[in-house]
Write a protein that holds these residues in place. Structure first.
Motif, short mmCIF file in Angstrom:
data_model
loop_
_atom_site.label_atom_id
_atom_site.label_comp_id
_atom_site.label_asym_id
_atom_site.label_seq_id
_atom_site.Cartn_x
_atom_site.Cartn_y
_atom_site.Cartn_z
N THR A 129 -25.51 -72.78 -37.37
CA THR A 129 -26.64 -72.12 -38.03
C THR A 129 -27.67 -71.62 -37.03
OG1 THR A 129 -27.68 -74.29 -38.33
CG2 THR A 129 -26.35 -73.45 -40.16
N GLY A 130 -27.61 -72.08 -35.78
CA GLY A 130 -28.56 -71.64 -34.78
C GLY A 130 -28.25 -70.28 -34.18
N ILE A 131 -27.12 -69.70 -34.54
CA ILE A 131 -26.75 -68.38 -34.02
C ILE A 131 -27.26 -67.31 -34.97
CG2 ILE A 131 -24.81 -66.85 -33.47
CD1 ILE A 131 -23.26 -69.26 -32.54
N ASP A 132 -27.88 -66.30 -34.40
CA ASP A 132 -28.42 -65.19 -35.18
C ASP A 132 -27.57 -63.95 -34.93
OD1 ASP A 132 -30.04 -63.85 -36.92
OD2 ASP A 132 -31.75 -63.69 -35.56
N TRP A 133 -27.68 -62.97 -35.81
CA TRP A 133 -26.95 -61.73 -35.58
C TRP A 133 -27.68 -60.55 -36.20
CZ3 TRP A 133 -25.08 -65.38 -39.04
CH2 TRP A 133 -25.04 -65.00 -40.37
N GLN A 134 -27.31 -59.36 -35.73
CA GLN A 134 -27.84 -58.11 -36.25
C GLN A 134 -26.75 -57.04 -36.15
OE1 GLN A 134 -31.29 -57.27 -33.92
NE2 GLN A 134 -30.28 -57.75 -32.00
N THR A 135 -26.78 -56.09 -37.06
CA THR A 135 -25.77 -55.05 -37.04
C THR A 135 -26.07 -54.05 -35.93
OG1 THR A 135 -27.00 -53.68 -38.63
CG2 THR A 135 -25.39 -55.24 -39.52
N VAL A 136 -25.03 -53.53 -35.31
CA VAL A 136 -25.16 -52.50 -34.30
C VAL A 136 -24.18 -51.38 -34.64
CG1 VAL A 136 -25.98 -53.98 -32.43
CG2 VAL A 136 -23.53 -53.69 -32.78
N GLY A 137 -24.54 -50.16 -34.23
CA GLY A 137 -23.69 -49.01 -34.51
C GLY A 137 -23.21 -48.36 -33.24
N SER A 151 -19.78 -53.93 -36.69
CA SER A 151 -20.04 -54.66 -35.44
C SER A 151 -21.32 -55.46 -35.56
CB SER A 151 -20.14 -53.68 -34.27
OG SER A 151 -18.92 -53.00 -34.09
N LEU A 152 -21.27 -56.69 -35.09
CA LEU A 152 -22.41 -57.59 -35.15
C LEU A 152 -22.73 -58.09 -33.75
CD1 LEU A 152 -21.30 -59.82 -38.17
CD2 LEU A 152 -22.82 -57.84 -38.25
N GLU A 153 -23.99 -58.02 -33.38
CA GLU A 153 -24.43 -58.60 -32.12
C GLU A 153 -24.94 -60.00 -32.41
OE1 GLU A 153 -26.74 -56.55 -28.76
OE2 GLU A 153 -28.22 -57.84 -29.77
N LEU A 154 -24.27 -60.99 -31.83
CA LEU A 154 -24.64 -62.39 -32.02
C LEU A 154 -25.39 -62.89 -30.80
CD1 LEU A 154 -21.31 -62.14 -33.10
CD2 LEU A 154 -22.30 -64.05 -34.37
N SER A 155 -26.38 -63.73 -31.04
CA SER A 155 -27.20 -64.24 -29.95
C SER A 155 -27.69 -65.63 -30.31
CB SER A 155 -28.39 -63.31 -29.67
OG SER A 155 -29.21 -63.19 -30.84
N GLY A 156 -28.32 -66.27 -29.33
CA GLY A 156 -28.82 -67.62 -29.55
C GLY A 156 -27.94 -68.63 -28.85
N SER A 157 -28.03 -69.87 -29.30
CA SER A 157 -27.25 -70.96 -28.71
C SER A 157 -26.50 -71.69 -29.81
CB SER A 157 -28.16 -71.94 -27.96
OG SER A 157 -28.79 -71.29 -26.87
N GLY A 158 -25.25 -72.00 -29.54
CA GLY A 158 -24.43 -72.71 -30.51
C GLY A 158 -22.98 -72.31 -30.37
N THR A 159 -22.17 -72.78 -31.30
CA THR A 159 -20.73 -72.55 -31.27
C THR A 159 -20.35 -71.44 -32.23
OG1 THR A 159 -20.34 -74.87 -30.72
CG2 THR A 159 -18.46 -73.62 -31.53
N LEU A 160 -19.47 -70.58 -31.76
CA LEU A 160 -18.94 -69.47 -32.55
C LEU A 160 -17.42 -69.56 -32.48
CD1 LEU A 160 -19.08 -66.59 -33.91
CD2 LEU A 160 -19.13 -65.68 -31.57
N VAL A 161 -16.74 -69.38 -33.62
CA VAL A 161 -15.28 -69.40 -33.65
C VAL A 161 -14.80 -68.02 -34.06
CG1 VAL A 161 -13.22 -70.50 -34.57
CG2 VAL A 161 -15.32 -71.84 -34.27
#
Length: 243
Positions: A129-137, A151-161
């Motif tokens: 839940t600590g990872i944020d994202w925003q759409t990019v074109g 496409s989604l730009e993900l940022s922050g700290s945490g685990t992504l699968v």
């Protein structure tokens, strides 16, 4: 009963995210932190776990936000671009073990430490839940499905699968050089890279997925980072007129 099938017994461990096998994710819930997972991805669970629809904080902040972090990304977003659909997620909470999978795709656990990574939304299986994202074109990305529109730009700290169809290829990108990949095979890339969409054919029409000797659309990458490519393309062959 004797069978090699019974060798695939559920593994145990304290890791929050771990692979039961290359196509099956095991998530350990301790009753405190929650995990977000692709809706419908749960294939089994133990313990007292609740699965509920997830709504982004702030009434859809993550669903509708545009990428406004850099002039480069502003240029990548074409006029009239609409945000990619948000991830269709469910909240996994409680105490127990949850097993997640999607169409037997290969799974990859990534740890983000304030890095930025751009991923096509259809390849995200689970995240903290600590990872944020925003759409990019990508300029011209409305011409193709998949990576061009979602496409989604993900940022922050945490685990992504992340999921891939088959074992992926990771292409390093270095300053002053270009890496090219079929637009329908790209899973994601380092967000700092400059990305352009271009046709792989000079003809008036192009075919996707080797419908003819041409390849259709490709993405070019330059800068410093990497590109993740899977050994599969998204769509069946279809004719795409060049503009």
């Amino acid at each position: 009963m004797h069978s090699s099938l019974l060798d695939h017994t559920a593994l145990t461990g304290d890791e929050r995210f771990a692979l039961q096998n290359p196509q099956l994710l095991r998530v350990a819930l301790d009753g405190r932190a929650e995990v977000l997972a692709r809706s419908g991805a749960m294939v089994a669970h133990t313990g007292r776990v609740q699965f509920t629809d997830w709504t982004p904080p702030g009434g859809g902040r993550r669903r509708n936000r545009q990428n406004q972090q850099s002039p480069q990304n502003q240029q990548q977003r074409p006029p009239g671009h609409q945000p990619a659909p948000a991830l269709d997620l469910m909240r996994c909470a409680g105490t127990g073990t949850v097993y997640l999978a999607n169409l037997a795709q290969h799974l990859h656990i990534l740890e983000l430490h304030r890095e930025r990574l751009t991923i096509t939304s259809s390849y995200v299986l689970a995240l903290d839940t600590g990872i944020d994202w925003q759409t990019v074109g990508i300029e011209g990305g409305e011409r193709i499905s998949g990576v061009g529109r979602h496409s989604l730009e993900l940022s922050g700290s945490g685990t992504l699968v992340v999921m891939t169809s088959g074992r992926p290829l990771v292409m390093p990108v270095r300053e002053g050089t270009y890496v090219y990949a079929d637009a329908d095979a790209v899973v994601g890339w380092s967000s700092a890279l400059e990305v352009q969409l271009q046709a792989q054919s000079s003809n008036t029409e192009a075919w996707r997925r080797r419908g003819t000797a041409t390849e259709g659309w490709e993405l070019s990458f330059t800068g410093d980072g990497f590109v993740i490519v899977q050994p599969s393309e998204l769509l069946a062959p279809q004719r795409v007129p060049l503009r």
